[in-house]
Structure formats: structure tokens, C-alpha cells
Write an enzyme that holds these catalytic residues in place. Structure first.
Site, short mmCIF file in Angstrom:
data_model
loop_
_atom_site.label_atom_id
_atom_site.label_comp_id
_atom_site.label_asym_id
_atom_site.label_seq_id
_atom_site.Cartn_x
_atom_site.Cartn_y
_atom_site.Cartn_z
N ARG A 169 0.82 -1.21 0.00
CA ARG A 169 0.00 0.00 0.00
C ARG A 169 0.86 1.26 0.00
O ARG A 169 0.34 2.36 -0.15
CB ARG A 169 -0.96 -0.03 1.19
N ASP A 202 -14.50 -0.90 -2.76
CA ASP A 202 -14.16 0.49 -3.07
C ASP A 202 -13.98 0.63 -4.58
O ASP A 202 -13.92 -0.36 -5.31
CB ASP A 202 -12.91 0.97 -2.30
N LYS A 260 -16.85 5.48 -1.42
CA LYS A 260 -16.76 6.43 -0.30
C LYS A 260 -16.72 7.84 -0.86
O LYS A 260 -15.92 8.12 -1.75
CB LYS A 260 -15.49 6.15 0.49
N ARG A 305 -16.75 12.10 0.13
CA ARG A 305 -16.69 13.14 1.15
C ARG A 305 -17.82 14.11 0.85
O ARG A 305 -17.92 14.63 -0.25
CB ARG A 305 -15.32 13.83 1.09
C1 R5P Z 1 -7.35 -1.30 0.09
O1 R5P Z 1 -7.03 -0.63 -0.86
C2 R5P Z 1 -7.33 -2.80 0.07
O2 R5P Z 1 -7.80 -3.33 -1.12
C3 R5P Z 1 -8.13 -3.33 1.20
O3 R5P Z 1 -9.45 -2.88 1.05
C4 R5P Z 1 -7.58 -2.87 2.50
O4 R5P Z 1 -6.24 -3.25 2.59
C5 R5P Z 1 -8.35 -3.44 3.65
O5 R5P Z 1 -7.88 -2.85 4.83
P1 R5P Z 1 -8.76 -2.88 6.16
O6 R5P Z 1 -9.19 -4.30 6.34
O7 R5P Z 1 -7.82 -2.39 7.22
O8 R5P Z 1 -9.91 -1.95 5.96
#
Ligand code: R5P
Length: 333
Positions: A101, A174, A197, A199
Site C-alpha cells: 500500500r 471500493d 466512499k 466526502r
Molecule cells: C485497500 O485498498 C485494500 O484493497 C483493502 O481494502 C484494505 O487493505 C483493507 O484494509 P482494512 O481491512 O484495514 O480496511
């Protein structure tokens, strides 16, 4: 096709030894004999207890918690040990690549740690990398050595397809994951919904903007449907659980989820277990100790996939065809 190396060796770091054991058994070779110790000053020491000279060596290390930094260093030190022991070729097999990430400078004065990690892996002696479902496809390009990124998404697709449900809808948690979720939905012949999501700005008493907050919207209709949320990884579980609530409020019939990498940080497993997900399906790219498992968590093994690819790499056979043979569309990025 034959191999240019007479012999192969598979060594395991402490990142996911159970998975390495399954891989070695499937390939049909005994696990390489190595000693890995951490001294009282926290220095890590590695010794290969057998010769690797001119051999085709695979070092399997998932970059897992706890002690992620130790796992990284262990991998680097093992690679260095193999190179200095005159291995013929060294392949780093990294079922879960951490720091995925942190792959771009999206704020001022931040690092690109995924790139740094790739540089360190190469500098330590890896001549090839084999990994599964990177968080972002462009991380492949952080390596200047051959890098095979496999996908385990087809294992998840097959699992849900075998249920034979005709009221499934795939949900992307997302917008960023929407393309991969669309491929997933196509492979399942199911429609797609996307959680998004946004804002929103709230007006104060005067004309000026008073405050803003994030709301989760759903693109698509899940009423009366079995929803299958798909993601590459679940870390804290926060994203998935928010989506579960949203789907429930939109009249979903039942909510399921799946991911390739079960990071399950902190108390994620507890929260997911209590989060109203009928069944969560994942893989063993990361180790899951008993306290992070529960009856409605299903773990599929990537060991056969990795074993098959290791054998192909060793024999100089194309790795690409492994996907077409399974008759799945491109499930990658
Ligand atoms: C984000 O871009 C990834 O695809 C996952 O949605 C993310 O790593 C999930 O993280 P968490 O379980 O902390 O919300």
C-alpha cells in the site's frame, strides 16, 4: 522440457512454514535444511545446512505478522546466504508482499517503501521473484528481475461457482478495486455492485461550508441478493465491515466475503467473526493461527498453485499457460 539445473532446493523462512511444507510435499522434494536463529541482541543468523552450489533454489517467505520486520530481514539474509553459497539461481517466493500500500508518493515527503523493499530483495541476491496478487500491479515493475505475479482469485471464483447460486452479486468494497471485482464478477457470471466512499460537505448556519464527512454509497442493486464482497486483502477488517453494514441497509439477502490475503491485524479476526458475514473465504498466503480461525472461515490453499509454478520455472516451461489451462479469464489487475 528439462531443467538447466540438476537439482532444486526449497527453503522456508519463518513467514509461513506450513505453506512451504505443503509446497515442498507437492513438488516432491524434502524441505531444504537451514538454521534460522535470532540471538539475544536480536541479530538474525542463517545457516544453510546443505550445499546449494549450482542448484535451483527457491526461498519461500511470506511477509507476515507478527514481527514483520524480522520476516523481511530473514528473507534478505536467506537470499544472501544462498548467493554466497554459489546457488545456481535464487528465486524469492513471496506469497504475500507487504508494504504494497506504500507504492506511490501521494503525500509530501513520503517514501515508496514497496520499491525500497523490491530493491533490497534484488540487492540480497534474488534473481527471480514469484508472488501472488500484489496490492497494485505496478509493483511488478519495481523489480528489474523476472517477476511472476500469480493470482489466487480463480480459487475463490471456483469456490463460489461450486455453490451453484443464481442470485449472487459481487461487491467491490471500493472504487479502486472495481476493475478486479468486475473481472471476478464476469468469471462468476454475476452482476457487480460497487461501494463508493464520498466526502460530503455540510453547510453551516451561514453560507460557508461548516464541515465534511465520509459517506458510503452503493452503485448497484443488492436487494434480495446474496452479496459476495471481494478484496485483495483484509487488514483491520474496517473496510469490509463498513460495506457489510451498507449492504444490510440496502436489503441484501445474505452477505459473504472473500480475500486472497488474510492479514487480520490486531483484533480483526474477532471483529470479522462477529460482523454478520455468513462465510468468509480466504487463502493460506499468510499463516492463520487457531485464534484467528472460526467455523465460518474457509481457508483455501495456494500450495498447489505455487508448487506447479515452481516446477514450471525449474523446468523452463511457460508460467502464463497455467491460467488459460484453468479456463479463467484474466483475473489480475
Ligand atoms: C485497500 O485498498 C485494500 O484493497 C483493502 O481494502 C484494505 O487493505 C483493507 O484494509 P482494512 O481491512 O484495514 O480496511
Amino acid at each position: 522440457m528439462g531443467s538447466r539445473f540438476d537439482e532444486m532446493r526449497i527453503f522456508s523462512g519463518n513467514g509461513n512454514p506450513d505453506l512451504t511444507g505443503l509446497i515442498a510435499a507437492r513438488v516432491g522434494v524434502p524441505l531444504g535444511d537451514a538454521t534460522i536463529v535470532q540471538f539475544s541482541n536480536e541479530n538474525i543468523f542463517v545457516k544453510l545446512n546443505e550445499s546449494v552450489r549450482e542448484k535451483d533454489v527457491f526461498v519461500v517467505q511470506s511477509l507476515s505478522m507478527p514481527n514483520l520486520s524480522d520476516r523481511i530481514l530473514e528473507l534478505l539474509i536467506m537470499l544472501d546466504a544462498c548467493r554466497r553459497a554459489s546457488a545456481g539461481r535464487v528465486t524469492a517466493v513471496i506469497p504475500y508482499f507487504a508494504y504494497g500500500r506504500t507504492d506511490k508518493r501521494d503525500q509530501a515527503r513520503v517514501p515508496i517503501t514497496a520499491r525500497l523493499l523490491a530493491d533490497m530483495i534484488q540487492a540480497s541476491g534474488a534473481q527471480q521473484v514469484l508472488t501472488i496478487d500484489l496490492h497494485a500491479g505496478q509493483i511488478q515493475g519495481f523489480f528489474n528481475i523476472p517477476t511472476d505475479e500469480l493470482t489466487a482469485m480463480h480459487l475463490l471464483v471456483r469456490y463460489w461457482a461450486e455453490k451453484g447460486w443464481d442470485d449472487m452479486i459481487v461487491v467491490s468494497p471500493d472504487v479502486g478495486f472495481a476493475k478486479r471485482a468486475r473481472n471476478f464478477a464476469e468469471a462468476l457470471n454475476a452482476p457487480l455492485a460497487i461501494a463508493e466512499k464520498r466526502r460530503v460537505q455540510h453547510l453551516g448556519r451561514g453560507d460557508g461550508i461548516h464541515s465534511s464527512s465520509e459517506v458510503l454509497n452503493l452503485i448497484g442493486d443488492v436487494t434480495g441478493k446474496r452479496c459476495i464482497i471481494v478484496d485483495d486483502e483484509i487488514a483491520t477488517g474496517g473496510s469490509i465491515l463498513e460495506v457489510v453494514q451498507l449492504l444490510r441497509s440496502k436489503g441484501a439477502r445474505a452477505i459473504y466475503a472473500c480475500c486472497v490475503h488474510p492479514v487480520f491485524a490486531a483484533n480483526a479476526a474477532e471483529r470479522l467473526r462477529a460482523g454478520g458475514i455468513e462465510e468468509l473465504v480466504t487463502t493460506d498466503t499468510l499463516p492463520l493461527p487457531p485464534e484467528k480461525r472460526w467455523p465460518t472461515l474457509t481457508v483455501l490453499s495456494v500450495s498447489n498453485l505455487i508448487a506447479e509454478v515452481i516446477q514450471r520455472i525449474h523446468s523452463g516451461v511457460s508460467v502464463d499457460t497455467i491460467f488459460s489451462q484453468r479456463n479463467h479469464p484474466a483475473l489480475g489487475h
